[in-house]
Enzyme design. Sequence first.
Site, PDB file in Angstrom:
ATOM      1  N   SER A  12      38.767  49.501  34.561  1.00 40.14           N
ATOM      2  CA  SER A  12      39.767  50.142  35.405  1.00 40.14           C
ATOM      3  C   SER A  12      39.748  51.654  35.171  1.00 40.14           C
ATOM      4  O   SER A  12      38.687  52.265  35.212  1.00 40.14           O
ATOM      5  CB  SER A  12      41.140  49.511  35.148  1.00 40.14           C
ATOM      6  OG  SER A  12      42.051  49.824  36.186  1.00 40.14           O
TER       7      SER A  12
ATOM      8  N   HIS B 164      40.682  42.573  40.855  1.00 37.22           N
ATOM      9  CA  HIS B 164      40.676  43.684  39.905  1.00 37.22           C
ATOM     10  C   HIS B 164      40.752  43.136  38.490  1.00 37.22           C
ATOM     11  O   HIS B 164      41.786  42.605  38.070  1.00 37.22           O
ATOM     12  CB  HIS B 164      41.862  44.621  40.177  1.00 37.22           C
ATOM     13  CG  HIS B 164      41.813  45.870  39.348  1.00 37.22           C
ATOM     14  ND1 HIS B 164      40.903  46.884  39.591  1.00 37.22           N
ATOM     15  CD2 HIS B 164      42.536  46.268  38.281  1.00 37.22           C
ATOM     16  CE1 HIS B 164      41.080  47.851  38.720  1.00 37.22           C
ATOM     17  NE2 HIS B 164      42.072  47.504  37.901  1.00 37.22           N
TER      18      HIS B 164
ATOM     19  N   ASP C 255      38.261  43.928  45.506  1.00 39.61           N
ATOM     20  CA  ASP C 255      39.250  44.549  44.613  1.00 39.61           C
ATOM     21  C   ASP C 255      40.314  45.222  45.480  1.00 39.61           C
ATOM     22  O   ASP C 255      40.008  46.126  46.254  1.00 39.61           O
ATOM     23  CB  ASP C 255      38.563  45.595  43.732  1.00 39.61           C
ATOM     24  CG  ASP C 255      39.457  46.099  42.606  1.00 39.61           C
ATOM     25  OD1 ASP C 255      40.649  46.361  42.875  1.00 39.61           O
ATOM     26  OD2 ASP C 255      38.964  46.252  41.480  1.00 39.61           O
TER      27      ASP C 255
END
Length: 240
Positions: A40, A204, A175
């Site tokens: 991330s 995600h 995502d």
Amino acid sequence: MYHASFSDDLRLTVDAVGAGVAAGPARDASRAVIGLAGFSLGANIVAHYVGTLGAAAPAAGIRAAAVGCVPFDPAACQPRIDGGICRLLYANRFVGTIRAKAEGVVASLGGDAAAARVFDVERVRAARTIGEIDDAFIAPVFGFDGKEGYYAASNTVPLLKDVAVPMLCLNNLDDPFFEPTALPTEADVAGAPVVLAYNNHGGHCGFFEGPTAPGGVNFMGAELSRFLTHARDTWMDMLP
């Protein structure tokens, strides 16, 4: 503070660990061998740092990097995160945590008047989206003139061509935080040792191999580890 390309702390760590990089030949036990990983926001920090280092990465002891769910282009990600279901399920909660951190900064600086010399305290308290938080808090704290300047400086896509060590970038086309059309392509890599691995599904940082996988195995962690091991064993003798 959730700065998408802030790498000073990472650089300090690499410098400390990599101090032994000149201690001997590549396979000498005293020589630092560093593999970087992130996911991330941390994935963009790692990729941005490796791209900024360019040809200096091997001398710093870095042999490879592997990252997952990379927000390469923050300007393209922000509208997605602040819209639709993402705003309801994620952005609202996340903005609350950032506002709480901002209050901690206000307190550490000595109150509203002192903090106002750094950022607009009332704008931060009124912020309801990540874009507003980035513009009112993250950008001024780190010396950017608004979120646009911050996003441009944190965009990793232009740096991919400068990466000098093997790097795996693992992303999912579904995502919800990312705009798939803004993901980098092989043209952006321009021959650098970067693997862009895009899956159709995974969301995600999901990547679960299945509900019955032993120990709840997560594909992302296993794949990043596999790549780092492969890069270490394959590239070790090819780098200075």
